[in-house]
Enzyme design. Structure first.
Site, PDB file in Angstrom:
ATOM      1  N   GLU A 199      -2.966  -0.863   1.102  1.00 27.64           N
ATOM      2  CA  GLU A 199      -1.744  -0.888   1.288  1.00 27.64           C
ATOM      3  C   GLU A 199      -0.829  -1.102  -0.002  1.00 27.64           C
ATOM      4  O   GLU A 199      -1.269  -1.885  -1.012  1.00 27.64           O
ATOM      5  CB  GLU A 199      -1.384  -1.977   2.171  1.00 27.64           C
ATOM      6  CG  GLU A 199       0.185  -2.171   2.759  1.00 27.64           C
ATOM      7  CD  GLU A 199       0.574  -3.158   3.661  1.00 27.64           C
ATOM      8  OE1 GLU A 199       1.441  -3.016   4.371  1.00 27.64           O
ATOM      9  OE2 GLU A 199      -0.452  -4.146   3.660  1.00 27.64           O
TER      10      GLU A 199
ATOM     11  N   LYS B 160       3.646   2.861   9.156  1.00 24.19           N
ATOM     12  CA  LYS B 160       3.344   1.781   9.687  1.00 24.19           C
ATOM     13  C   LYS B 160       4.430   1.671  11.116  1.00 24.19           C
ATOM     14  O   LYS B 160       5.493   1.280  10.876  1.00 24.19           O
ATOM     15  CB  LYS B 160       3.328   0.540   8.966  1.00 24.19           C
ATOM     16  CG  LYS B 160       3.071  -0.793   9.400  1.00 24.19           C
ATOM     17  CD  LYS B 160       3.010  -1.921   8.317  1.00 24.19           C
ATOM     18  CE  LYS B 160       2.468  -3.004   8.832  1.00 24.19           C
ATOM     19  NZ  LYS B 160       2.662  -4.124   7.581  1.00 24.19           N
TER      20      LYS B 160
ATOM     21  N   CYS C  20      -2.510  -2.606   7.640  1.00 25.84           N
ATOM     22  CA  CYS C  20      -2.450  -3.809   7.743  1.00 25.84           C
ATOM     23  C   CYS C  20      -2.091  -4.568   9.222  1.00 25.84           C
ATOM     24  O   CYS C  20      -2.943  -4.845  10.220  1.00 25.84           O
ATOM     25  CB  CYS C  20      -1.553  -4.403   6.577  1.00 25.84           C
ATOM     26  SG  CYS C  20      -1.561  -6.080   6.043  1.00 25.84           S
TER      27      CYS C  20
END
Length: 279
Positions: free
Chosen positions: A43, A119, A161
């Site tokens: 990331e 995300k 994440c």
């Protein structure tokens, strides 16, 4: 049969985009020279800034990104696929024009961007008398779960994440045909020490997929440090490969054996046993 090799990477990004770009291109070359068909970068591989204002100033559109262009060129030159996390400028017209996307790209061996995931779960933690980490202050959340992407390793489900903590997303991707789940990350040291490996292994076990989790590691700036421990986990929950516990840029390599995956799914068909009539 020789199964294709995957390379998972970790390094310590800074606010210097050019240096991060050079590091990632070196990692791509290293993975290709060791026979990997695809490399997974962390990331925010393009940069980790010290402030929200710095992050916004450094963020561009994907088409204008010097970092993305160089990674695409390296993928083509080395003949490998690349998974990488970057920042992406939000197009005009949104409620918060200064916001950015936290984006996970898959780039093929011709240098083309074949998938772009934004995300969907943002890391917002506001602890009384403790730290305040509010990703939503500067990041626009995505609004789509993408179908798994066909690659030389298998069909890849893209996450980033904090998405790791929401098992429903992984289960949906498995139901849509994922062979591999990917979690490019920058876990904090505290949460990484407690939860990183257990969560990765749990996602692999419950979905019976490979899990590939690239990671940021080390001290990025005075405010922020990341846990590292990038790894590849098989569908039985075994850690096949792990990057060393230091801030040097590194890769770890493991084969992706889809026959073994199918054997596990056949012998323990958990997806068929789910009580969809009840939950």
């Amino acid at each position: 049969m020789a199964w294709p090799l995957a390379a998972v990477a970790q390094f310590c990004a800074s606010a210097a985009v050019t240096i991060n770009k050079e590091t990632c291109c070196q990692l791509i070359h290293r993975a290709a020279s060791q026979g990997a068909k695809m490399i997974f970068l962390p990331e925010a591989s393009d940069f980790i800034a010290a402030s929200t204002l710095d992050a916004i100033a450094l963020t561009t559109s994907l088409d204008e990104s010097e970092f993305v262009q160089s990674v695409r060129e390296s993928a083509k030159a080395e003949g490998v696929w690349v998974s990488v996390g970057v920042h992406e400028k939000v197009r005009t017209g949104f409620t918060h024009p200064s916001h950015i996307y936290n984006t996970h790209l898959i780039i093929d061996d011709l240098g083309s961007i074949v998938s772009k995931y934004r995300k969907i779960h943002l890391f917002d933690v506001d602890i009384k008398d403790g730290p305040r980490l509010m990703e939503s202050d500067h990041t626009q959340r995505g609004n789509a779960i993408l179908d798994p992407v066909p690659t030389p390793l298998g069909r890849i489900g893209q996450q980033i994440c904090y998405d790791l903590r929401f098992s429903e997303l992984s289960i949906i991707q498995r139901q849509r045909g994922a062979d591999i789940l990917t979690f490019p990350s920058a876990f904090t040291i505290k949460t990484g020490m407690a939860h990183w490996e257990p969560l990765l292994r749990a996602r692999a076990i419950e979905t019976q997929t490979y899990v590939i989790a690239a990671a940021q590691i080390g001290q990025h700036n005075i405010k922020r440090a990341s846990y590292g421990n990038a790894m590849i986990v098989d569908p039985w929950g075994t850690v096949l490969a792990r990057c060393p516990d230091n801030a040097s840029a590194s890769i770890a390599i493991a084969p992706i054996d889809l026959d073994y995956m199918m054997q596990i799914r056949t012998e323990m068909p958990v997806m068929q046993h789910r009580r969809v009539d009840l939950y």
